[in-house]
Design an enzyme around this catalytic site. Structure first.
Site, PDB file in Angstrom:
ATOM      1  N   ILE A  31       0.828  -1.209   0.000  1.00  0.00           N
ATOM      2  CA  ILE A  31       0.000   0.000   0.000  1.00  0.00           C
ATOM      3  C   ILE A  31       0.869   1.268   0.000  1.00  0.00           C
ATOM      4  CG2 ILE A  31      -0.223   0.385   2.508  1.00  0.00           C
ATOM      5  CD1 ILE A  31      -3.280   0.667   2.005  1.00  0.00           C
ATOM      6  N   GLY A  93      12.726  -3.482  11.875  1.00  0.00           N
ATOM      7  CA  GLY A  93      11.614  -2.592  11.546  1.00  0.00           C
ATOM      8  C   GLY A  93      10.348  -3.299  11.116  1.00  0.00           C
ATOM      9  N   GLN A  94      10.179  -4.566  11.539  1.00  0.00           N
ATOM     10  CA  GLN A  94       8.932  -5.269  11.204  1.00  0.00           C
ATOM     11  C   GLN A  94       7.755  -4.550  11.849  1.00  0.00           C
ATOM     12  OE1 GLN A  94       8.803  -9.431  12.397  1.00  0.00           O
ATOM     13  NE2 GLN A  94       6.886  -9.807  11.280  1.00  0.00           N
ATOM     14  N   HIS A 100       5.913 -12.002   5.935  1.00  0.00           N
ATOM     15  CA  HIS A 100       5.781 -11.534   4.548  1.00  0.00           C
ATOM     16  C   HIS A 100       7.154 -11.299   3.955  1.00  0.00           C
ATOM     17  CE1 HIS A 100       5.591  -8.107   7.326  1.00  0.00           C
ATOM     18  NE2 HIS A 100       6.228  -7.396   6.408  1.00  0.00           N
TER      19      HIS A 100
HETATM   20  P1  AMP Z   1       7.129  -4.579   7.477  1.00  0.00           P
HETATM   21  O1  AMP Z   1       7.418  -3.159   7.919  1.00  0.00           O
HETATM   22  O2  AMP Z   1       8.312  -5.306   6.915  1.00  0.00           O
HETATM   23  O3  AMP Z   1       6.427  -5.342   8.572  1.00  0.00           O
HETATM   24  O4  AMP Z   1       6.152  -4.442   6.235  1.00  0.00           O
HETATM   25  C1  AMP Z   1       4.781  -4.231   6.344  1.00  0.00           C
HETATM   26  C2  AMP Z   1       4.348  -3.679   5.030  1.00  0.00           C
HETATM   27  O5  AMP Z   1       2.936  -3.798   4.934  1.00  0.00           O
HETATM   28  C3  AMP Z   1       4.672  -2.196   4.814  1.00  0.00           C
HETATM   29  O6  AMP Z   1       5.522  -2.056   3.670  1.00  0.00           O
HETATM   30  C4  AMP Z   1       3.301  -1.548   4.605  1.00  0.00           C
HETATM   31  O7  AMP Z   1       3.317  -0.527   3.654  1.00  0.00           O
HETATM   32  C5  AMP Z   1       2.469  -2.740   4.157  1.00  0.00           C
HETATM   33  N1  AMP Z   1       1.030  -2.624   4.384  1.00  0.00           N
HETATM   34  C6  AMP Z   1       0.411  -2.218   5.527  1.00  0.00           C
HETATM   35  N2  AMP Z   1      -0.930  -2.259   5.376  1.00  0.00           N
HETATM   36  C7  AMP Z   1      -1.158  -2.702   4.109  1.00  0.00           C
HETATM   37  C8  AMP Z   1      -2.334  -2.947   3.343  1.00  0.00           C
HETATM   38  N3  AMP Z   1      -3.577  -2.759   3.853  1.00  0.00           N
HETATM   39  N4  AMP Z   1      -2.205  -3.376   2.065  1.00  0.00           N
HETATM   40  C9  AMP Z   1      -0.979  -3.556   1.550  1.00  0.00           C
HETATM   41  N5  AMP Z   1       0.170  -3.360   2.211  1.00  0.00           N
HETATM   42  C10 AMP Z   1       0.092  -2.932   3.476  1.00  0.00           C
END
Ligand code: AMP
Ligand code: ZN
Length: 114
Positions: A31, A93-94, A100
């Site tokens: 997103i 930074g998770q 994922h």
């Molecule tokens: P991390 O910081 O590695 O845990 O990555 C989490 C990721 O999820 C970030 O890059 C966010 O931009 C992404 N994210 C959060 N909410 C959504 C959503 N609703 N749809 C798609 N991506 C998302």
């Protein structure tokens, strides 16, 4: 209903731009993209982080990586290259605690990451 954001995405309770889906994994665009191509690949079953995959379930890791390479091909990144990242825990930074892989590409990337 699950409290986990990505479980809600698996349950189709939150809309996403779906890139790829199979029996065990799902891929959708981030997103808040940090590169021209930025897709997340997740297991459909909740696992908090890569270190929480049990050895009995190790095939899930192969499935996730196969989905990542499928996404890279679908996004046209096979020749130019791409980066696979799985942030694990606080120092990495998770922010979402459902495993994922970030599939990122479409621009040159610095190394080491910040
Ligand atoms: P991390 O910081 O590695 O845990 O990555 C989490 C990721 O999820 C970030 O890059 C966010 O931009 C992404 N994210 C959060 N909410 C959504 C959503 N609703 N749809 C798609 N991506 C998302
Ligand atoms: Zn979850």
């Amino acid at each position: 209903m699950s409290e986990c954001l990505f479980c809600k995405i698996v349950e189709k309770k939150i809309p996403v731009k779906l890139v790829h889906e199979d029996e065990h994994t799902m891929a959708f665009d981030d997103i808040n993209p940090q590169a021209p191509a930025h897709t997340l690949v997740i297991p459909k079953r909740h696992v908090s982080a890569v270190q929480d995959v049990e050895v009995e379930d190790e095939s899930l890791l192969a499935r996730l990586l196969m989905s990542c390479t499928k996404v890279a091909v679908l996004k046209g990144l096979r020749e130019s290259g791409y980066r696979l990242v799985t942030n694990t825990g606080r120092d990495a930074g998770q922010t979402v605690f459902h495993l994922h892989f970030h599939v990122m590409g479409g621009r040159p990337m610095a190394w080491p990451p910040g």
